[in-house]
Design a protein around this motif. Sequence first.
Motif, PDB file in Angstrom:
ATOM      1  N   ALA A  43       0.837  -1.203   0.000  1.00 18.07           N
ATOM      2  CA  ALA A  43       0.000   0.000   0.000  1.00 18.07           C
ATOM      3  C   ALA A  43       0.870   1.250   0.000  1.00 18.07           C
ATOM      4  CB  ALA A  43      -0.920  -0.002   1.216  1.00 18.07           C
ATOM      5  N   ARG A  44       1.922   1.213   0.776  1.00 21.14           N
ATOM      6  CA  ARG A  44       2.812   2.376   0.842  1.00 21.14           C
ATOM      7  C   ARG A  44       3.478   2.586  -0.515  1.00 21.14           C
ATOM      8  NH1 ARG A  44       3.475   7.042   3.380  1.00 21.14           N
ATOM      9  NH2 ARG A  44       2.494   5.969   5.125  1.00 21.14           N
ATOM     10  N   ALA A  45       3.946   1.504  -1.128  1.00 21.73           N
ATOM     11  CA  ALA A  45       4.623   1.623  -2.427  1.00 21.73           C
ATOM     12  C   ALA A  45       3.690   2.254  -3.463  1.00 21.73           C
ATOM     13  CB  ALA A  45       5.105   0.252  -2.893  1.00 21.73           C
ATOM     14  N   GLU A  46       2.431   1.858  -3.437  1.00 22.78           N
ATOM     15  CA  GLU A  46       1.462   2.408  -4.396  1.00 22.78           C
ATOM     16  C   GLU A  46       1.142   3.862  -4.140  1.00 22.78           C
ATOM     17  OE1 GLU A  46      -2.327   0.478  -4.995  1.00 22.78           O
ATOM     18  OE2 GLU A  46      -1.274  -1.442  -5.168  1.00 22.78           O
ATOM     19  N   SER A  47       1.250   4.284  -2.899  1.00 24.02           N
ATOM     20  CA  SER A  47       0.709   5.595  -2.516  1.00 24.02           C
ATOM     21  C   SER A  47       1.649   6.770  -2.819  1.00 24.02           C
ATOM     22  CB  SER A  47       0.385   5.608  -1.019  1.00 24.02           C
ATOM     23  OG  SER A  47       1.585   5.652  -0.270  1.00 24.02           O
ATOM     24  N   TRP A  48       2.908   6.520  -3.111  1.00 24.88           N
ATOM     25  CA  TRP A  48       3.837   7.637  -3.300  1.00 24.88           C
ATOM     26  C   TRP A  48       3.429   8.540  -4.458  1.00 24.88           C
ATOM     27  CZ3 TRP A  48       6.702   8.002   0.791  1.00 24.88           C
ATOM     28  CH2 TRP A  48       7.278   6.880   1.389  1.00 24.88           C
ATOM     29  N   GLN A  49       3.455   9.835  -4.229  1.00 20.81           N
ATOM     30  CA  GLN A  49       3.245  10.818  -5.305  1.00 20.81           C
ATOM     31  C   GLN A  49       4.630  11.123  -5.876  1.00 20.81           C
ATOM     32  OE1 GLN A  49       0.178  11.980  -6.245  1.00 20.81           O
ATOM     33  NE2 GLN A  49      -0.629  10.506  -4.765  1.00 20.81           N
ATOM     34  N   LEU A  50       5.049  10.321  -6.852  1.00 17.52           N
ATOM     35  CA  LEU A  50       6.457  10.359  -7.284  1.00 17.52           C
ATOM     36  C   LEU A  50       6.878  11.723  -7.819  1.00 17.52           C
ATOM     37  CD1 LEU A  50       6.798   6.896  -9.045  1.00 17.52           C
ATOM     38  CD2 LEU A  50       7.558   7.532  -6.742  1.00 17.52           C
ATOM     39  N   ALA A  51       5.950  12.478  -8.369  1.00 18.86           N
ATOM     40  CA  ALA A  51       6.306  13.787  -8.946  1.00 18.86           C
ATOM     41  C   ALA A  51       6.789  14.766  -7.895  1.00 18.86           C
ATOM     42  CB  ALA A  51       5.109  14.364  -9.684  1.00 18.86           C
ATOM     43  N   TRP A  52       6.555  14.420  -6.614  1.00 17.49           N
ATOM     44  CA  TRP A  52       6.922  15.335  -5.532  1.00 17.49           C
ATOM     45  C   TRP A  52       7.962  14.721  -4.594  1.00 17.49           C
ATOM     46  CZ3 TRP A  52       5.280  20.338  -5.491  1.00 17.49           C
ATOM     47  CH2 TRP A  52       4.238  20.652  -6.375  1.00 17.49           C
ATOM     48  N   ILE A  53       8.665  13.715  -5.088  1.00 12.06           N
ATOM     49  CA  ILE A  53       9.671  13.027  -4.257  1.00 12.06           C
ATOM     50  C   ILE A  53      11.025  13.043  -4.963  1.00 12.06           C
ATOM     51  CG2 ILE A  53      10.334  10.798  -3.250  1.00 12.06           C
ATOM     52  CD1 ILE A  53       7.372  10.157  -2.984  1.00 12.06           C
TER      53      ILE A  53
END
Length: 158
Positions: A43-53
Amino acid sequence: MPAAPFLVRPAREGDRYPLAELFAAVAEERDGIATEPPVDLEARAESWQLAWIWVATAPDEVVGLVHLDPSRFGYCDIALAVAREWRGRGVGTALFETGIISARERGCHKLCLSVFAHNTAAIGLYRKLGFVEEGRRSKQFRRQSGELWDSVEMGLLL
Ligand SMILES: CC(C)(COP(=O)(O)OP(=O)(O)OC[C@H]1O[C@@H](n2cnc3c(N)ncnc32)[C@H](O)[C@@H]1OP(=O)(O)O)[C@@H](O)C(=O)NCCC(=O)NCCS
């Protein structure tokens, strides 16, 4: 300590699971971030907003991340974590500087964060980069142990 080779770059799809594992490892410490175990890795892996990391990487591993969370009101929350064995080598500073520059480039007018009042390493880093303390929340976080921890609110005008 000699400078260790690491690189800071925008997060990408392949970072999702390593980022979740890093987050879970820091949560296991029960000391620096609000989340405590168990962490649902999928769930955590799916939840990342990659554009802001942005991630710090050593040759074969993700060793740190900085995460921006923009609001509708111009300010942006910022959060940071570095793998335990990589601390004290400038990774947190490099990530946070990237977060500050990126937030400015994306038009945020202010960065904000909450930090546990006892987290002297993080508070030292934030002060070094210009953040100021804006208030303290008393007994804000109830931990699994039942303890109630204070947090300090900090901000940086961009
Ligand atoms: C906070 C954290 C991100 C710092 O990362 P780091 O890679 O160790 O940081 P750096 O090596 O770049 O050090 C940056 C600054 O932090 C401060 N600092 C680091 N360790 C410190 C300590 N034990 N006591 C006081 N200040 C400290 C110093 O100002 C240091 O700058 P300097 O080396 O120029 O003096 C890292 O300790 C961490 O991930 N902790 C667990 C998760 C966490 O607490 N996240 C923050 C939640 S708000």
